[in-house]
Write an enzyme that holds these catalytic residues in place. Structure first.
Site, PDB file in Angstrom:
ATOM      1  N   GLY A  47      39.396  46.270  39.448  1.00 52.37           N
ATOM      2  CA  GLY A  47      39.118  45.152  40.357  1.00 52.37           C
ATOM      3  C   GLY A  47      38.027  44.487  39.412  1.00 52.37           C
ATOM      4  O   GLY A  47      37.511  44.970  38.434  1.00 52.37           O
ATOM      5  N   GLN A  52      31.549  37.840  37.042  1.00 51.84           N
ATOM      6  CA  GLN A  52      31.602  39.128  36.171  1.00 51.84           C
ATOM      7  C   GLN A  52      31.988  38.122  34.523  1.00 51.84           C
ATOM      8  O   GLN A  52      31.822  38.769  33.445  1.00 51.84           O
ATOM      9  CB  GLN A  52      32.526  40.180  36.267  1.00 51.84           C
ATOM     10  CG  GLN A  52      31.757  41.094  37.281  1.00 51.84           C
ATOM     11  CD  GLN A  52      32.724  42.119  37.502  1.00 51.84           C
ATOM     12  OE1 GLN A  52      33.814  42.300  38.178  1.00 51.84           O
ATOM     13  NE2 GLN A  52      32.335  43.389  36.662  1.00 51.84           N
ATOM     14  N   CYS A 100      31.662  50.241  37.230  1.00 55.58           N
ATOM     15  CA  CYS A 100      31.830  48.943  37.032  1.00 55.58           C
ATOM     16  C   CYS A 100      31.886  48.253  35.815  1.00 55.58           C
ATOM     17  O   CYS A 100      31.054  48.823  34.841  1.00 55.58           O
ATOM     18  CB  CYS A 100      30.716  48.131  37.777  1.00 55.58           C
ATOM     19  SG  CYS A 100      30.482  46.420  37.894  1.00 55.58           S
ATOM     20  N   LEU A 101      32.576  47.294  35.359  1.00 52.00           N
ATOM     21  CA  LEU A 101      32.831  46.733  34.281  1.00 52.00           C
ATOM     22  C   LEU A 101      31.776  46.247  33.584  1.00 52.00           C
ATOM     23  O   LEU A 101      31.219  45.913  32.481  1.00 52.00           O
ATOM     24  CB  LEU A 101      33.849  45.585  33.886  1.00 52.00           C
ATOM     25  CG  LEU A 101      35.275  46.371  34.300  1.00 52.00           C
ATOM     26  CD1 LEU A 101      36.462  44.967  34.207  1.00 52.00           C
ATOM     27  CD2 LEU A 101      35.753  47.288  33.251  1.00 52.00           C
ATOM     28  N   HIS A 142      33.314  46.740  46.647  1.00 56.14           N
ATOM     29  CA  HIS A 142      32.643  46.696  45.586  1.00 56.14           C
ATOM     30  C   HIS A 142      32.707  44.937  45.036  1.00 56.14           C
ATOM     31  O   HIS A 142      31.896  44.791  44.697  1.00 56.14           O
ATOM     32  CB  HIS A 142      33.228  47.691  44.491  1.00 56.14           C
ATOM     33  CG  HIS A 142      32.750  47.576  43.081  1.00 56.14           C
ATOM     34  ND1 HIS A 142      31.881  48.440  42.555  1.00 56.14           N
ATOM     35  CD2 HIS A 142      32.849  46.610  42.252  1.00 56.14           C
ATOM     36  CE1 HIS A 142      31.690  48.225  41.347  1.00 56.14           C
ATOM     37  NE2 HIS A 142      32.077  46.969  41.135  1.00 56.14           N
ATOM     38  N   GLU A 143      33.879  44.421  45.243  1.00 52.31           N
ATOM     39  CA  GLU A 143      34.162  43.331  44.580  1.00 52.31           C
ATOM     40  C   GLU A 143      33.396  42.226  45.368  1.00 52.31           C
ATOM     41  O   GLU A 143      32.816  41.233  44.900  1.00 52.31           O
ATOM     42  CB  GLU A 143      35.590  42.787  44.332  1.00 52.31           C
ATOM     43  CG  GLU A 143      36.478  43.760  43.466  1.00 52.31           C
ATOM     44  CD  GLU A 143      35.488  44.254  42.083  1.00 52.31           C
ATOM     45  OE1 GLU A 143      34.987  43.502  41.444  1.00 52.31           O
ATOM     46  OE2 GLU A 143      35.943  45.383  41.538  1.00 52.31           O
ATOM     47  N   HIS A 146      29.897  41.860  44.520  1.00 50.85           N
ATOM     48  CA  HIS A 146      29.708  41.019  43.291  1.00 50.85           C
ATOM     49  C   HIS A 146      29.448  39.803  43.675  1.00 50.85           C
ATOM     50  O   HIS A 146      28.632  38.872  43.211  1.00 50.85           O
ATOM     51  CB  HIS A 146      30.953  41.148  42.439  1.00 50.85           C
ATOM     52  CG  HIS A 146      30.795  42.138  41.302  1.00 50.85           C
ATOM     53  ND1 HIS A 146      29.681  42.366  40.389  1.00 50.85           N
ATOM     54  CD2 HIS A 146      31.859  43.173  41.349  1.00 50.85           C
ATOM     55  CE1 HIS A 146      30.128  43.377  39.790  1.00 50.85           C
ATOM     56  NE2 HIS A 146      31.151  43.952  40.322  1.00 50.85           N
TER      57      HIS A 146
END
Ligand code: NI
Length: 177
Positions: A47, A52, A100-101, A142-143, A146
């Site tokens: 995701g 990001q 997480c990226l 999670h997204e 963000h």
């Protein structure tokens, strides 16, 4: 492919609240969505959220077929959600290791709702909603975090459960990349 650089924790934009999308059929929005997908795929994400890659707007992409970062999880169909939100469908919370990226190489144990109803719009501006459980529900939560400037480390209750993925002894996600 137009893979973009992924901002890392500490970047001001990642800690800011993102704006609601009001115009759907623009070239710019479609380009951002394509960049999100390309970046998520090339980085092995499950995701990704627009902030990001440097765009402070409420857009997320999720989905994967087979993922080396989460090898034990079932595939999730690809979808884009614009202006996403969710409601918990039960009060049950589940703890699982999350990454997480934007927090590369690290994992933390985070509690999320087990089952949610999500709402959003697709790339054409049509409503897209459904029910998500377990890992699918976790990714959406999670997204969505963000988009409110929240990264997973701030949701970890016990910092003993936060560390580098090549050092932590995690039962679930043992594969080292
Ligand atoms: Ni993330």
């Amino acid at each position: 492919m137009s893979e973009q650089k992924v901002l890392k924790m500490g970047s001001k934009l990642l800690h800011s609240k993102a704006s609601i999308v009001t115009e759907f059929k623009t070239f710019e929005l479609h380009k951002i969505i394509q960049d999100l997908k390309d970046t998520m795929l090339s980085k092995g994400g499950v995701g990704i959220a627009a902030p990001q890659i440097g765009h402070s707007i409420r857009v997320i992409c999720i989905g994967f077929d087979k993922n080396t970062r989460y090898p034990n999880e079932e595939p999730i169909p690809f979808m884009t959600l614009i202006n996403p939100r969710y409601l918990a469908l039960s009060e049950d919370m589940v703890d699982a290791w999350e990454g997480c990226l934007s927090v590369p190489g690290m994992r933390g144990l985070v509690s999320r709702y087990q089952k949610i109803q999500y709402f959003g719009f697709d790339i054409a501006g049509k409503p897209n909603e459904g029910v998500a459980e377990n890992f699918f529900a976790r990714i959406i939560q999670h997204e969505c975090d963000h988009l409110d400037g929240v990264l997973f480390p701030s949701r970890i209750k016990d910092f003993k459960n936060f560390g580098f993925e090549d050092t932590l002894e995690i039962e679930t996600y043992l594969q080292k990349s």
